[in-house]
Design a protein around this motif. Structure first.
Motif, mmCIF file in Angstrom:
data_model
loop_
_atom_site.group_PDB
_atom_site.id
_atom_site.type_symbol
_atom_site.label_atom_id
_atom_site.label_comp_id
_atom_site.label_asym_id
_atom_site.label_seq_id
_atom_site.Cartn_x
_atom_site.Cartn_y
_atom_site.Cartn_z
ATOM 1 N N VAL A 41 40.154 41.113 41.340
ATOM 2 C CA VAL A 41 41.403 40.587 41.881
ATOM 3 C C VAL A 41 42.350 41.736 42.200
ATOM 4 O O VAL A 41 42.617 42.596 41.364
ATOM 5 N N LYS B 150 48.973 40.400 47.330
ATOM 6 C CA LYS B 150 48.879 38.939 47.332
ATOM 7 C C LYS B 150 47.950 38.414 48.420
ATOM 8 O O LYS B 150 47.950 38.924 49.535
ATOM 9 N N CYS C 36 48.129 28.062 47.698
ATOM 10 C CA CYS C 36 48.093 28.876 46.482
ATOM 11 C C CYS C 36 48.093 30.351 46.857
ATOM 12 O O CYS C 36 47.459 30.758 47.839
ATOM 13 N N MET D 64 47.561 34.240 45.181
ATOM 14 C CA MET D 64 46.962 34.890 44.013
ATOM 15 C C MET D 64 47.229 36.389 44.063
ATOM 16 O O MET D 64 47.128 37.008 45.115
ATOM 17 N N ARG E 207 47.379 40.090 41.160
ATOM 18 C CA ARG E 207 47.244 40.592 39.797
ATOM 19 C C ARG E 207 48.412 41.508 39.470
ATOM 20 O O ARG E 207 48.853 42.301 40.307
ATOM 21 N N VAL F 151 46.301 37.742 36.052
ATOM 22 C CA VAL F 151 46.231 37.134 37.375
ATOM 23 C C VAL F 151 47.300 36.063 37.466
ATOM 24 O O VAL F 151 47.473 35.290 36.513
ATOM 25 N N LEU G 233 48.404 32.727 39.632
ATOM 26 C CA LEU G 233 48.037 31.723 40.634
ATOM 27 C C LEU G 233 49.281 30.869 40.844
ATOM 28 O O LEU G 233 49.682 30.123 39.959
ATOM 29 N N PHE H 280 39.380 28.393 37.589
ATOM 30 C CA PHE H 280 39.467 29.737 38.170
ATOM 31 C C PHE H 280 38.448 30.667 37.505
ATOM 32 O O PHE H 280 37.712 31.396 38.177
ATOM 33 N N VAL I 179 45.563 34.662 32.511
ATOM 34 C CA VAL I 179 45.850 33.923 33.742
ATOM 35 C C VAL I 179 47.185 33.194 33.589
ATOM 36 O O VAL I 179 47.447 32.564 32.569
ATOM 37 N N LEU J 211 40.387 27.698 45.650
ATOM 38 C CA LEU J 211 40.045 28.804 44.748
ATOM 39 C C LEU J 211 38.950 29.679 45.345
ATOM 40 O O LEU J 211 39.025 30.907 45.309
ATOM 41 N N LEU K 25 40.391 31.803 48.068
ATOM 42 C CA LEU K 25 41.247 32.877 47.550
ATOM 43 C C LEU K 25 40.389 34.035 47.033
ATOM 44 O O LEU K 25 40.615 35.195 47.349
#
Lengths: 686, 619
Positions: free
Chosen positions: B240, B244, B265, B267, B269, B274, B276, B302, B324, B356, B359
């Motif tokens: 990840v 973004k 959504c 995502m 880090r 992470v 979401l 996830f 998360v 998901l 992403l």
């Protein structure tokens, strides 16, 4: 004089065990398998063993046989090209399957899309429809069927399967279509789903029937060749084959329903291990059958192997009962290699097989195998099969040296690495049947057999903490022992599908009596006198509306006396409560009835061994050297036939007999029991 | 005030060292216990939805409520936060109201049993299972009204209550609840089955503790959680990015004529964590498509997706939850305000997985799957038998196309949900007044691609008794998208053929449709999106799939550029020419191919689908 001959065809060797039925005296032999046509080795072995025993083949009254012919056809994708005939609207029955993607959430991401067992281009739809109660909705239109089947001509089909909607209730449309099919395809076998698996669930019935077709031509050819050859030798006895569930069936029946034999070979090992464990008074056993190309493992708890209502071979799972055996591609012939990319040491799944075999067999094999590593480490003597099969030590060294060079380690380190990895693979398979089923392997003894089982069992037992490690008598022919000592079995099942209030004791009694007669006759056909048969009954029962049934034993006299259904209701409620903690106030449904006839097995007496004291030195053949954990250790070679009951054999050593060699590791001692089985324990625990 | 757990023994568990073998044995024993829970449930339940289709989910958690085995992650947090009362030995909790447990279950049909497992006065573990009930009363058979305006129209709502109090079954409560449903026998059997499966887990926990010791179980579960956290932490760090990425997808309509509704959504880090963030997701719908999404459940989704996409060897449990952070705006489609209707949340639940996947795959398109069969469409059929007058009621889940994947083609007519299988048609025909005259995957419905999307299903029901049906489906308006040059899959359709030969196109979501004896329903689900440029697909494979009836001759030519001879073989020359000409005219493709944009879909809705376009929702 009556003799039984048990024959087990493995990937590398064909094992034979001859039993004199009255005295229990046995002879054993081992000949190289002939994978192109396995029957050649069977016939050769039969000639050899009868010569050794000094009998004529005509004195064999029962020929009992476990075979991997069907298994291998599935595993190697060499099954017959099969056509499939289905009801209009259902051509994709195998393509859509049960819509299930195995595994957990998101497992579809990495799931390989399977190919249907009968290709879609070889699947046709036909007219004729029964409803869900078995009534005809529309008849078979013969002209349409003929047209559909003509379309399959030219596809090179080797077998046909017919599976129609609701045929488990009534097979008449399948029979009608089969007669047309036999007309158009007179030379290929036709399997009908209502005969192979008369159960509700069209997909499972179709798949199982197609699997039957898949292996039918190869099995028919094999069995009929074998029968002809054996008859030519003068063997006039019955030919019975071992089914996946550990029971025997006549060879003619096996030809038509080979789907019941997909795990015939491994079942022989488990039934053989059962025979030994009964004699050795051990209830909980992990079995370890290490052959040339693969290893089969199973778990026996309280003297009973686990029975499953399905059979799995490779990725194929069908509805046919089988003993729960797991197989991994690791055996004595597994080839070691070092892939350039990773530089890691890998063992198998490629195998040198019987031909050319390991380098040390001197038959032209050059790849280093697990067996070659054993030779390098001194785990094998200079010659096998009682001295008749010399091992080429130089060839083994040369082959294993290639691994040593690739890894830049010593020859012995390379050999040890090959054995360690093979043991780890075997350990993985044993975990599947023990740890992953919630069993602690430390509560089980480990019995190694097959050609190479006793070479690995001590090391694997040490990894798992499974003691004692048992080296059974005649480990090399244990599968053949299983073939020879197990029982004839015939099962007949019928769908009943009625609520208990809608039937009567008299009706059930009538059904059971009919079924009893059927199974009796079947076994009589196989030469088992009625007096020697035991018939038992079972019913699948559930609360009306549930999807699975609980198998309940039935007693015919209860139903004749008019108390059968009442007894059954109470027994079911009690069992349901025991299994699932609750009862429901709902009608009971009898889903199906089953009758099972069992013949008597040969109660082969295990011959007792002469008593000796703890000192095994009389059995020492010679001093020897073994490499263990990187060190050269002084060791001994023992001759198993000279060991006596009560001898304590200290490791490190190898114990040799005609068809097998066992390794006892340093820090362990093997105690010989009254029947000749060796129980290995760590020294401090012994 | 959160739940108060009463322990008569307050001694802490001692930390013990556990060797790897013992840890493996305990983990496998727990996993096996979970499988036994499933087996017990399937063997004793009555509704086909549970026992054939597997619409039920088990969980075994440690003493703190963290899931050790299971697949939807632990929702015990939500329950414990919301439950005002005590929990002690002998208690068993029953609930179905999503608003009472922070979405631990997400519609009233899911009955959840929570069993705390006590040993010698100490809470040692939890066993839970929830399963979908065929009917819990309310305005329509099946209790999933497509047009509901509030949760009060969606059958009986069970707040967390004790079905067993100190070991005593509360018969009156059971009687009260079962009185509300159209299928009391199925509900009773299914509830008992769920309870029995939790009891199995309880028994296994006791056995494990007796074998190894209570302290061992406690330390082992701690270590299993920690082990997972380490593995996932590593994976998150490598997979990840700190920059973004966002993705948007839609639910086509809300069952009341409005739509589509957007799920968005983002995502990224930050350090080891992470985030979401569902900011940008549309506000809650008026109808029943809202999905009360539990944050922990999303963490598990996830986690599992990440494991499957990047490294299927990792075993998962709740250990990585701290890594998360899930943010869902209050009042949105995914966290609606009480008493928003929730019953038809299956579409949003499914769509979350497409989001998901998109992403996670965006940064590394080689790992990206196309849009899948991200829902579980339902058919309900109920009525009174003409001859006996007895009530019958069927709830059935449909399947569709698995998307094209980096790993290969998607399967035709399969399930994206774990453990779900179709109901054998022979079972339907024996126990319900219907006949299934056609059951096939539909040629060309899977998106074309180098790896083809799986085909959707065509299932034709012939009704043998009058009754009413309900339909729940989606993706009739927007397309299941393709990726990396793959085409979208085809959309879903429902056609009712009446006895007089007339045809009616039914809406994707509808209730109370009367059917007569002899009427036929074509229930067509959607296909998976395609992966990769279809012009790169092996031409001989295209020809074979034409012979197999999975792809049409026209599609072979127009989409795959494969020209076939009359005998079905590939015309190699013509194919080369055709493919070359297509490559030239083909503009650079985006990673995602959503098909036409929303405005174009609206303009063509009637012509293409036979249904009016949904009205854009206003807030």
């Amino acid at each position: 004089m009556a003799y039984r001959l048990g024959v087990d065809v493995g990937g590398t060797f064909t094992d034979l065990l001859l039993i004199h039925e009255e005295t229990g005296k046995t002879w054993r032999d081992k000949v190289p398998s002939t994978p192109q046509d396995p029957s050649i080795a069977v016939v050769n072995g039969t000639k050899a063993i009868t010569a050794t025993a000094g009998i004529a083949p005509s004195e064999i009254t029962q020929f009992l046989h476990g075979t991997t012919v069907a298994t291998n056809a599935v595993l190697e994708g060499k099954g017959a090209k099969t056509g499939l005939i289905v009801t209009n609207g259902y051509r994709q029955i195998l393509q859509v399957a049960r819509s299930l993607v195995p595994g957990g959430l998101a497992a579809w991401i990495v799931w390989p899309k399977p190919e249907p067992l009968a290709a879609l281009e070889n699947t046709v739809e036909v007219s004729g429809r029964l409803d869900g109660q078995g009534h005809e909705v529309s008849p078979v239109d013969a002209a349409q069927v003929r047209q559909a089947l003509e379309n399959l001509k030219g596809q090179g089909l080797e077998a046909l399967t017919i599976c129609l909607m609701n045929s488990y209730l009534d097979g008449r449309h399948e029979l009608e279509i089969a007669s047309i099919a036999r007309d158009i395809f007179p030379d290929i076998p036709v399997s009908l789903s209502h005969e192979i698996l008369p159960e509700m669930q069209e997909y499972e019935r179709a798949l199982t029937s197609v699997a039957n077709s898949l292996v039918r031509p190869v099995m028919a050819m094999y069995v009929s060749n074998l029968r002809r050859e054996l008859r030519a030798l003068g063997m006039a006895g019955r030919m019975n084959l071992l089914r996946s569930d550990g029971g025997l069936m006549g060879s003619e029946k096996a030809e038509n329903a080979p789907v019941n034999l997909l795990m015939s070979g491994p079942a022989g090992g488990v039934t053989g291990a059962l025979w030994v464990s009964r004699k050795a008074k051990l209830d909980n056993i992990l079995t370890l059958d290490v052959g040339g190309t693969s290893t089969d493992v199973a778990l026996i708890e309280n003297g009973a192997p686990r029975l499953r209502r399905e059979t799995s071979v490779g990725h194929l799972t069908v509805r046919a009962s089988s003993l729960d055996v797991k197989t991994v591609g690791a055996g004595g012939g597994s080839i070691a290699h070092v892939p350039e990319l990773t530089g890691a040491l890998r063992v198998g799944p490629e195998s040198a097989g019987a031909v050319p075999g390991p380098a040390c067999y001197g038959k032209g094999g050059e790849h280093p195998t697990v067996t070659d590593a054993h030779v390098v480490l001194g785990n094998l003597p200079g010659a096998l099969l009682g001295g008749s099969f010399k091992l080429d030590r130089d060839a083994a060294t040369q082959a294993v040296q290639t691994i040593a060079d690739a890894l830049s380690v010593t020859l012995e380190e390379a050999a040890q690495g090959i054995i360690d990895i093979a043991n780890e693979n075997i350990y993985g398979a044993l975990r599947l049947v023990s740890v992953q089923q919630g069993y602690d392997p430390r509560d089980f003894a480990l019995m190694g057999f097959g050609g190479a089982g006793s070479l690995h069992s001590n090391a694997v037992g040490k990894l798992m903490g499974s003691y004692p490690v048992i080296i059974p008598v005649s480990p090399g022919v244990l599968c053949a022992t299983g073939d020879a000592t197990t029982q004839m079995r015939y099962e007949h099942a019928r769908s009943f599908n009625k609520g208990i209030s809608k039937t009567s004791d008299a009706e059930v009694a009538k059904w059971l009596a009919e079924m009893k007669e059927i199974v009796h006759r079947e076994l009589e056909d196989e030469g088992v006198a009625r007096n020697d048969q035991i018939v038992t009954f079972e019913a699948g029962v559930r609360y009306m509306g549930q999807g699975f049934e609980v198998d309940m034993e039935l007693a015919l006299p209860d139903f004749e006396a008019g108390i059968g259904t009442a007894v059954l209701k109470d027994a079911f409620d009690a069992e349901h409560k025991r299994l699932f903690t609750f009862n429901l106030d709902v009608e009971h449904e009898i889903v199906n009835l089953r009758a099972v006839a069992l013949g008597q097995g040969a109660e082969m007496p295990a011959s007792a061994l002469a008593d000796g004291n703890s000192d095994p030195s009389a059995a020492v053949v010679s001093d020897h050297e073994m490499w263990v954990e990187g060190e050269k250790c002084p060791a001994k070679i023992y001759d198993r036939t000279k060991l006596r009951a009560g001898n304590n054999v200290p490791g490190p050593c190898i114990v040799c007999e005609m068809d097998s060699t066992a390794v006892i590791l340093p820090g362990h001692v093997g105690t010989v029991d009254a029947f000749g089985n060796i129980h290995i324990n760590p020294v401090n625990a012994a | 005030m959160p739940a108060q757990i009463i322990e008569t023994n307050t001694a802490a568990f001692n930390a013990v060292d556990i060797n790897t073998i013992t840890l493996d044995i305990i983990e496998n024993a727990l996993r096996n216990a979970r499988e036994e829970m499933d087996a017990t449930l399937f063997r004793t339940a009555m509704s086909p939805g549970i026992r054939e289709q597997g619409d039920a989910f088990p969980l075994i958690a440690d003493r703190r409520g963290k899931m050790i085995v299971g697949q939807f992650g632990s929702f015990l947090d939500g329950f414990l936060n919301g439950y005002e009362g005590t929990i002690e030995a002998g208690d068993m909790v029953w609930l179905s109201d999503p608003y009472s447990c922070e979405g631990a279950v997400s519609h009233n049909n899911d009955w959840l049993i929570i069993l705390p497992i006590f040993r010698e006065g100490r809470l040692t573990a939890w066993a839970c299972m929830f399963g979908h009930m065929t009917d819990i009363g309310g305005k329509v058979p099946g209790s999933l009204p497509t047009d509901a305006l509030s949760v009060f129209e969606e059958g009986i709502r069970i707040p967390p209550i004790k079905i067993y109090k100190k070991g005593e079954l509360q018969e009156d409560i059971l009687k009260l609840v079962l009185h509300q449903t159209r299928m009391p026998e199925w509900c009773r059997a299914d509830l008992h089955a769920i309870i029995a499966s939790c009891r199995v887990a309880e028994k296994r926990i006791h056995e494990i503790c007796e074998r190894f010791g209570d302290d061992f179980l406690a330390s082992a579960t701690d270590e299993l959680l920690e082990r997972n956290k380490r593995a996932m932490g590593h994976l998150i760090n490598t997979a990840v990015s700190e920059s973004k990425v966002s993705f948007e997808d839609y639910i086509c309509d809300d069952g009341r004529g409005h739509g589509p509704y957007k799920i968005k959504c983002t995502m990224w880090r930050t350090g080891e964590k992470v985030i979401l963030d569902f900011d940008g997701t549309d506000p809650q719908a008026m109808g029943s498509i809202n999905f009360y999404l539990n944050e922990n459940m999303l963490k598990m989704f996830f986690g599992i997706y990440m494991v499957m996409v990047f490294d299927p060897q990792v075993m998962f449990n709740d250990g990585f939850y701290d890594l998360v952070d899930v943010r869902i705006p209050q009042g949105s489609l995914l966290k609606p305000d009480f008493p928003a209707a929730l019953s038809c949340r299956t579409h949003a639940l499914g769509r979350i997985f497409d989001v998901l996947g998109a992403l996670l795959g965006q940064g590394q398109p080689e790992f990206l799957n196309a849009a899948g069969f991200s829902s579980s469409p339902h058919l309900m059929f109920s009525g009174h038998h003409e001859d006996t007058g007895e009530w019958f009621q069927l709830f059935q889940i449909g399947f569709g196309g698995i998307p094209g994947r980096p790993w290969g083609d998607g399967a035709d007519g399969h399930s994206l949900w774990p453990g779900f299988t179709n109901v054998p048609n022979e079972f339907l025909e024996r126990y319900f007044p219907m006949r299934i005259t056609e059951y096939t995957s539909l040629a060309d419905s899977g998106g074309a691609g180098q790896n083809r999307g799986g085909n959707g299903i065509l299932m034709t029901y012939e009704f043998l008794n009058a009754g009413i049906i309900s339909i729940h489906d989606d993706r009739w308006f927007t397309y299941p998208w393709g990726v990396n040059g793959g085409e979208p899959g085809s959309r879903s359709r429902k056609i009712l053929r009446k006895g007089d030969g007339s045809e009616v196109i039914l809406p994707s979501k509808c209730d109370n449709i009367h059917v007569e004896k002899g009427d036929q329903l074509d229930y067509i689900t959607w296909g998976g999106g395609g992966w990769g440029n279809p012009l790169k697909r092996d031409a001989s494979l295209v020809a074979l799939e034409v012979a197999r009836g999975l792809v049409s001759v026209e599609a072979a030519s127009t989409l795959y550029g494969v020209v076939l001879n009359t005998d079905g073989s590939v015309d190699i020359k013509a194919t080369e020419t055709k493919r070359a000409s297509k490559v030239d005219t083909d503009k650079t493709r985006e990673i995602f191919n959503f098909g036409p944009d929303i405005n174009e879909l609206r303009a063509n809705a009637i012509a293409e689908t036979g249904l009016a376009a949904p009205i854009a929702p206003k807030w």
